[in-house]
Design a protein around this motif. Structure first.
Motif, PDB file in Angstrom:
ATOM      1  N   ILE A   1      67.780  -3.329 -46.981  1.00  0.00           N
ATOM      2  CA  ILE A   1      66.652  -4.259 -47.028  1.00  0.00           C
ATOM      3  C   ILE A   1      65.684  -3.980 -45.882  1.00  0.00           C
ATOM      4  O   ILE A   1      64.464  -4.072 -46.058  1.00  0.00           O
ATOM      5  CB  ILE A   1      67.138  -5.716 -47.019  1.00  0.00           C
ATOM      6  CG1 ILE A   1      67.940  -5.994 -48.293  1.00  0.00           C
ATOM      7  CG2 ILE A   1      65.973  -6.685 -46.915  1.00  0.00           C
ATOM      8  CD1 ILE A   1      68.617  -7.342 -48.319  1.00  0.00           C
ATOM      9  N   GLU A   2      66.195  -3.615 -44.719  1.00  0.00           N
ATOM     10  CA  GLU A   2      65.323  -3.243 -43.604  1.00  0.00           C
ATOM     11  C   GLU A   2      64.455  -2.043 -43.979  1.00  0.00           C
ATOM     12  O   GLU A   2      63.275  -1.987 -43.604  1.00  0.00           O
ATOM     13  CB  GLU A   2      66.145  -2.926 -42.361  1.00  0.00           C
ATOM     14  CG  GLU A   2      66.712  -4.147 -41.672  1.00  0.00           C
ATOM     15  CD  GLU A   2      67.663  -3.802 -40.539  1.00  0.00           C
ATOM     16  OE1 GLU A   2      67.901  -2.601 -40.267  1.00  0.00           O
ATOM     17  OE2 GLU A   2      68.171  -4.736 -39.916  1.00  0.00           O
ATOM     18  N   ALA A   3      65.015  -1.101 -44.710  1.00  0.00           N
ATOM     19  CA  ALA A   3      64.243   0.057 -45.162  1.00  0.00           C
ATOM     20  C   ALA A   3      63.139  -0.378 -46.129  1.00  0.00           C
ATOM     21  O   ALA A   3      62.011   0.130 -46.058  1.00  0.00           O
ATOM     22  CB  ALA A   3      65.159   1.078 -45.825  1.00  0.00           C
TER      23      ALA A   3
ATOM     24  N   TYR B   1      66.934 -10.742 -47.025  1.00  0.00           N
ATOM     25  CA  TYR B   1      67.536 -10.360 -45.748  1.00  0.00           C
ATOM     26  C   TYR B   1      68.056 -11.604 -45.018  1.00  0.00           C
ATOM     27  O   TYR B   1      69.186 -11.620 -44.537  1.00  0.00           O
ATOM     28  CB  TYR B   1      66.512  -9.630 -44.879  1.00  0.00           C
ATOM     29  CG  TYR B   1      67.066  -9.128 -43.573  1.00  0.00           C
ATOM     30  CD1 TYR B   1      67.592  -7.850 -43.483  1.00  0.00           C
ATOM     31  CD2 TYR B   1      67.087  -9.928 -42.436  1.00  0.00           C
ATOM     32  CE1 TYR B   1      68.115  -7.378 -42.299  1.00  0.00           C
ATOM     33  CE2 TYR B   1      67.611  -9.468 -41.252  1.00  0.00           C
ATOM     34  CZ  TYR B   1      68.121  -8.186 -41.182  1.00  0.00           C
ATOM     35  OH  TYR B   1      68.655  -7.725 -40.000  1.00  0.00           O
ATOM     36  N   GLU B   2      67.217 -12.610 -44.965  1.00  0.00           N
ATOM     37  CA  GLU B   2      67.617 -13.849 -44.281  1.00  0.00           C
ATOM     38  C   GLU B   2      68.834 -14.479 -44.946  1.00  0.00           C
ATOM     39  O   GLU B   2      69.745 -14.953 -44.272  1.00  0.00           O
ATOM     40  CB  GLU B   2      66.449 -14.833 -44.289  1.00  0.00           C
ATOM     41  CG  GLU B   2      66.738 -16.120 -43.565  1.00  0.00           C
ATOM     42  CD  GLU B   2      65.545 -17.066 -43.592  1.00  0.00           C
ATOM     43  OE1 GLU B   2      65.787 -18.283 -43.553  1.00  0.00           O
ATOM     44  OE2 GLU B   2      64.403 -16.591 -43.647  1.00  0.00           O
ATOM     45  N   TYR B   3      68.844 -14.480 -46.271  1.00  0.00           N
ATOM     46  CA  TYR B   3      69.968 -15.063 -46.988  1.00  0.00           C
ATOM     47  C   TYR B   3      71.266 -14.306 -46.694  1.00  0.00           C
ATOM     48  O   TYR B   3      72.289 -14.911 -46.377  1.00  0.00           O
ATOM     49  CB  TYR B   3      69.695 -15.064 -48.497  1.00  0.00           C
ATOM     50  CG  TYR B   3      70.864 -15.602 -49.277  1.00  0.00           C
ATOM     51  CD1 TYR B   3      71.023 -16.963 -49.444  1.00  0.00           C
ATOM     52  CD2 TYR B   3      71.816 -14.755 -49.809  1.00  0.00           C
ATOM     53  CE1 TYR B   3      72.103 -17.469 -50.126  1.00  0.00           C
ATOM     54  CE2 TYR B   3      72.901 -15.254 -50.501  1.00  0.00           C
ATOM     55  CZ  TYR B   3      73.036 -16.603 -50.664  1.00  0.00           C
ATOM     56  OH  TYR B   3      74.110 -17.097 -51.327  1.00  0.00           O
TER      57      TYR B   3
ATOM     58  N   LYS C   1      76.429  -5.171 -43.612  1.00  0.00           N
ATOM     59  CA  LYS C   1      75.538  -4.362 -42.773  1.00  0.00           C
ATOM     60  C   LYS C   1      74.806  -3.315 -43.604  1.00  0.00           C
ATOM     61  O   LYS C   1      73.611  -3.061 -43.381  1.00  0.00           O
ATOM     62  CB  LYS C   1      76.348  -3.693 -41.653  1.00  0.00           C
ATOM     63  CG  LYS C   1      75.512  -2.965 -40.647  1.00  0.00           C
ATOM     64  CD  LYS C   1      74.592  -3.912 -39.909  1.00  0.00           C
ATOM     65  CE  LYS C   1      73.787  -3.140 -38.887  1.00  0.00           C
ATOM     66  NZ  LYS C   1      72.726  -3.945 -38.314  1.00  0.00           N
ATOM     67  N   ALA C   2      75.470  -2.723 -44.584  1.00  0.00           N
ATOM     68  CA  ALA C   2      74.826  -1.726 -45.442  1.00  0.00           C
ATOM     69  C   ALA C   2      73.702  -2.370 -46.254  1.00  0.00           C
ATOM     70  O   ALA C   2      72.613  -1.792 -46.386  1.00  0.00           O
ATOM     71  CB  ALA C   2      75.855  -1.077 -46.363  1.00  0.00           C
ATOM     72  N   GLN C   3      73.943  -3.551 -46.800  1.00  0.00           N
ATOM     73  CA  GLN C   3      72.899  -4.266 -47.546  1.00  0.00           C
ATOM     74  C   GLN C   3      71.710  -4.587 -46.643  1.00  0.00           C
ATOM     75  O   GLN C   3      70.560  -4.405 -47.026  1.00  0.00           O
ATOM     76  CB  GLN C   3      73.456  -5.570 -48.133  1.00  0.00           C
ATOM     77  CG  GLN C   3      74.263  -5.410 -49.378  1.00  0.00           C
ATOM     78  CD  GLN C   3      73.379  -5.223 -50.593  1.00  0.00           C
ATOM     79  OE1 GLN C   3      72.273  -5.735 -50.674  1.00  0.00           O
ATOM     80  NE2 GLN C   3      73.891  -4.472 -51.548  1.00  0.00           N
TER      81      GLN C   3
ATOM     82  N   GLY D   1      75.938 -14.031 -46.025  1.00  0.00           N
ATOM     83  CA  GLY D   1      76.682 -12.874 -46.498  1.00  0.00           C
ATOM     84  C   GLY D   1      76.267 -12.508 -47.908  1.00  0.00           C
ATOM     85  O   GLY D   1      75.378 -13.118 -48.502  1.00  0.00           O
ATOM     86  N   ILE D   2      76.918 -11.499 -48.434  1.00  0.00           N
ATOM     87  CA  ILE D   2      76.625 -11.043 -49.784  1.00  0.00           C
ATOM     88  C   ILE D   2      77.139 -12.092 -50.759  1.00  0.00           C
ATOM     89  O   ILE D   2      78.240 -12.602 -50.603  1.00  0.00           O
ATOM     90  CB  ILE D   2      77.264  -9.668 -50.036  1.00  0.00           C
ATOM     91  CG1 ILE D   2      76.674  -8.654 -49.060  1.00  0.00           C
ATOM     92  CG2 ILE D   2      77.050  -9.220 -51.467  1.00  0.00           C
ATOM     93  CD1 ILE D   2      77.322  -7.308 -49.113  1.00  0.00           C
ATOM     94  N   PRO D   3      76.348 -12.429 -51.783  1.00  0.00           N
ATOM     95  CA  PRO D   3      76.763 -13.472 -52.731  1.00  0.00           C
ATOM     96  C   PRO D   3      78.096 -13.159 -53.398  1.00  0.00           C
ATOM     97  O   PRO D   3      78.471 -11.994 -53.555  1.00  0.00           O
ATOM     98  CB  PRO D   3      75.639 -13.489 -53.767  1.00  0.00           C
ATOM     99  CG  PRO D   3      74.481 -12.881 -53.071  1.00  0.00           C
ATOM    100  CD  PRO D   3      75.034 -11.916 -52.092  1.00  0.00           C
ATOM    101  N   THR D   4      78.772 -14.212 -53.804  1.00  0.00           N
ATOM    102  CA  THR D   4      80.069 -14.056 -54.448  1.00  0.00           C
ATOM    103  C   THR D   4      79.905 -13.428 -55.832  1.00  0.00           C
ATOM    104  O   THR D   4      78.853 -13.546 -56.444  1.00  0.00           O
ATOM    105  CB  THR D   4      80.770 -15.420 -54.585  1.00  0.00           C
ATOM    106  OG1 THR D   4      79.910 -16.301 -55.298  1.00  0.00           O
ATOM    107  CG2 THR D   4      81.105 -16.002 -53.231  1.00  0.00           C
TER     108      THR D   4
END
Length: 141
Positions: A31-33, A87-89, A25-27, A94-97
């Motif tokens: 990105i929304e900003a 954002y879509e990814y 959610k923080a990421q 989720g956040i990449p490994t």
């Protein structure tokens, strides 16, 4: 396994899930900003271009170069496209490994100077739609 071990494993799994969810959610918020900022830049550039064109039609415009405005529009469009793809990814996978460009912050991910090897490509795309957007690859464990 006794009750205490089962409880501690369940608690640990729950905490890991919450941490991952909050990190995601923080990421997405960052990105929304970026998306909001680039949209505002685009709007301001289009307004400036429109004002210049209107002055040209009235015959009051000075001989100025509008290439800076056009460059700002192109740059903002590219950064907006990258941010939306990222954002879509993240929203889907989720956040990449770790180890697969996960250490890249949103700012550096969108920074054109971060990947200098991509800038050295001999063939430039003719249109914006042909430009490559690099995103991290998500591998399921």
């Amino acid at each position: 396994m006794d009750l205490v071990e089962k409880f501690s494993l369940a608690l640990s799994d729950s905490l890991d899930y919450l941490i991952d969810k909050n990190r995601k959610k923080a990421q997405l918020n960052r990105i929304e900003a970026v998306i909001k900022n680039e949209t505002e830049i685009l709007n301001r550039a289009y307004i400036a271009l429109g004002k210049h064109y209107y002055k040209m039609l009235e015959g009051k415009a000075e001989e100025t170069d509008v290439s800076q405005i056009c460059d700002a529009i192109k740059s903002a469009k590219l950064r907006l496209k990258k941010a939306k793809a990222r954002y879509e990814y993240i929203f889907k996978y989720g956040i990449p490994t770790p180890g697969i460009r996960d250490d890249i912050s949103v700012a550096s991910y969108l920074d054109d100077d971060y990947y200098p090897e991509e800038k050295k490509s001999p063939k430039k795309p003719d249109t914006e739609d042909e430009q490559d957007i690099t995103i991290a690859v998500h591998k399921n464990p």
